[in-house]
Design an enzyme around this catalytic site. Structure first.
Site, PDB file in Angstrom:
ATOM      1  N   GLU A 157      35.164  39.275  54.748  1.00  0.00           N
ATOM      2  CA  GLU A 157      34.042  39.268  53.802  1.00  0.00           C
ATOM      3  C   GLU A 157      33.313  37.928  53.701  1.00  0.00           C
ATOM      4  O   GLU A 157      33.083  37.413  52.611  1.00  0.00           O
ATOM      5  CB  GLU A 157      34.537  39.715  52.419  1.00  0.00           C
ATOM      6  CG  GLU A 157      35.210  41.079  52.460  1.00  0.00           C
ATOM      7  CD  GLU A 157      35.737  41.538  51.104  1.00  0.00           C
ATOM      8  OE1 GLU A 157      35.734  40.751  50.137  1.00  0.00           O
ATOM      9  OE2 GLU A 157      36.158  42.697  51.000  1.00  0.00           O
ATOM     10  N   GLU A 262      39.587  50.167  56.176  1.00  0.00           N
ATOM     11  CA  GLU A 262      39.999  50.385  54.776  1.00  0.00           C
ATOM     12  C   GLU A 262      39.369  51.664  54.235  1.00  0.00           C
ATOM     13  O   GLU A 262      38.827  51.693  53.121  1.00  0.00           O
ATOM     14  CB  GLU A 262      39.589  49.183  53.911  1.00  0.00           C
ATOM     15  CG  GLU A 262      40.061  47.846  54.450  1.00  0.00           C
ATOM     16  CD  GLU A 262      39.775  46.666  53.529  1.00  0.00           C
ATOM     17  OE1 GLU A 262      39.434  46.862  52.346  1.00  0.00           O
ATOM     18  OE2 GLU A 262      39.901  45.523  54.007  1.00  0.00           O
TER      19      GLU A 262
HETATM   20  C1  GLA Z   1      38.883  44.405  50.024  1.00  0.00           C
HETATM   21  C2  GLA Z   1      40.026  43.733  50.735  1.00  0.00           C
HETATM   22  C3  GLA Z   1      41.302  44.539  50.654  1.00  0.00           C
HETATM   23  C4  GLA Z   1      41.508  45.107  49.271  1.00  0.00           C
HETATM   24  C5  GLA Z   1      40.308  45.894  48.869  1.00  0.00           C
HETATM   25  C6  GLA Z   1      40.497  46.486  47.502  1.00  0.00           C
HETATM   26  O1  GLA Z   1      38.293  45.387  50.766  1.00  0.00           O
HETATM   27  O2  GLA Z   1      39.765  43.473  52.086  1.00  0.00           O
HETATM   28  O3  GLA Z   1      42.374  43.726  50.964  1.00  0.00           O
HETATM   29  O4  GLA Z   1      41.758  44.073  48.351  1.00  0.00           O
HETATM   30  O5  GLA Z   1      39.222  44.998  48.812  1.00  0.00           O
HETATM   31  O6  GLA Z   1      41.785  46.758  47.179  1.00  0.00           O
END
Ligand code: GLA
Length: 372
Positions: A157, A262
């Protein structure tokens, strides 16, 4: 040794296992020749306390990510203290079940202790001191699992939604080349590991443009980057499957592997906040934002299933470029979306319900695999 009785018993056990495997098809088998089917696992699952969760992880998935176990605040809580107890168990779990093991993550602006950026007097560090700290962390963590963790989310990020670099303390203190340095250190610590840049909202063309520029810059400088991770925190009406398709194509065109890292699909109303996965966002509790406390209506359940199917059709189309599709959690009960961005909601973003039972979305994804 092998007497008659134990031979018969063995045959019966094999037959029973076979029958049970046939009656509960596994996602990882349905997509075995396409990409890994991964899942983020939590501490209760890593340590064996959540037996029901573990049974699903072991039978359905062939890759794992740690939801928190490898974040900086967990493995390196104090300047001179590393704590690898949970992370060691995480890696051992993956090895025991012959899984593709993901390391998540090395450099992020969240879940990193404040001491990382300050000296003992509380003053902000300078560039060289912070780089030294980053290198020590990456060498120690990546080095410990060299050859055992196959893929690392090196930087998480780094971008704002407009595609510019996020003004984190990493950027402010080190400068934009903190990203290059992180990849370089990770490569030095384990030259064989797959190195990934990971972010959310890469389906948004504006943010994606920033990510493409970032990747091209690294490539032009000869920095080892192997993959882009599209987090895939989706909601019911955004992004479109076509936007997902475009995002995967754009990164694949750079010669990189792409991973969906994710995946979840939030069905709850997002009134008052746009599509984001910014973990610092907080929205006030309001019953209107928590409409399915007593269960998910069939119509929404179906919408969720259809949407998962549509995205898996896109994923299959890109099977050559996609290395894995990882869900952010096993059951709805463990999802972060029960508490983000509104605390205490009842959320339904994953494939298994609160009792560990497969939802229509699970069947829909299996169905897509057999459309071929
Ligand atoms: C982001 C992070 C993850 C997690 C999610 C929410 O996407 O990369 O590690 O913390 O937020 O749980």
């Amino acid at each position: 040794m092998y007497d008659h009785q134990s031979l018969i018993l063995g045959a019966v056990l094999v037959a029973a296992a076979f029958a049970s495997a046939q009656s509960t098809p596994a996602l990882r088998d349905a997509y075995r020749n396409d990409f890994y089917i991964g899942v983020a696992i939590n501490a209760a699952q890593i340590t064996g306390q959540d037996q029901r969760g573990d049974a699903l992880i072991e039978s359905q998935f062939d890759s794992i990510s740690p939801d928190n176990a490898l974040k900086w605040e967990k493995v390196h809580p104090q300047p001179d203290k590393y704590d690898f107890r949970l992370a060691d168990q995480y890696v051992a779990f993956g090895e025991e079940h012959h899984m593709f093991i993901v390391g998540h993550n090395l450099v992020w602006h969240e879940q990193v202790p404040a001491w990382v950026f300050h000296d003992a007097q509380g003053n902000l560090l300078g560039r060289d001191a912070l780089l030294a700290r980053m290198r020590d962390h990456i060498y120690t963590v990546v080095g410990r699992y060299k050859g055992r963790i196959q893929s690392w989310d090196v930087v998480n990020e780094a971008l704002n939604d407009d595609g510019t670099l996020r003004p984190s303390l990493w950027l402010k203190i080190i400068g934009p080349d903190y990203i290059e340095k992180a990849f370089q250190y990770a490569h030095e610590a384990d030259p064989a590991a797959q190195l990934t840049y990971n972010d959310y909202n890469l389906e948004n063309p504006v943010k994606r443009k920033g990510a493409i520029a970032l990747v091209k810059k690294l490539q032009a400088e000869g920095i080892p980057i192997d993959a882009v991770g599209i987090q895939g925190h989706l909601v019911l009406d955004s992004p479109t499957p076509e936007q997902e398709d475009a995002a995967i194509s754009a990164f694949a065109a750079l010669g990189l592997k792409v991973a969906i890292t994710e995946l979840d699909i939030d069905v709850l109303p997002s009134v008052g906040y746009g599509p984001t996965a910014d973990v610092s966002l907080r929205v006030r509790q309001d019953p209107k934002l928590n409409p399915y406390v007593d269960g998910l209506p069939d119509s929404v359940q179906q919408q969720l299933a259809d949407r998962y199917a549509a995205f898996f059709r896109v994923f299959l189309k890109h099977r050559g470029a996609l290395s894995r599709v990882t869900f952010w959690g096993v059951t709805d009960a463990q999802s972060w979306l029960n508490n983000w961005p509104v605390a205490g909601r009842t959320s339904y973003p994953l494939l298994f319900d609160r009792n560990g039972q497969p939802k229509p979305a699970f069947q829909a994804i299996l169905g897509v695999a057999s459309e071929r």
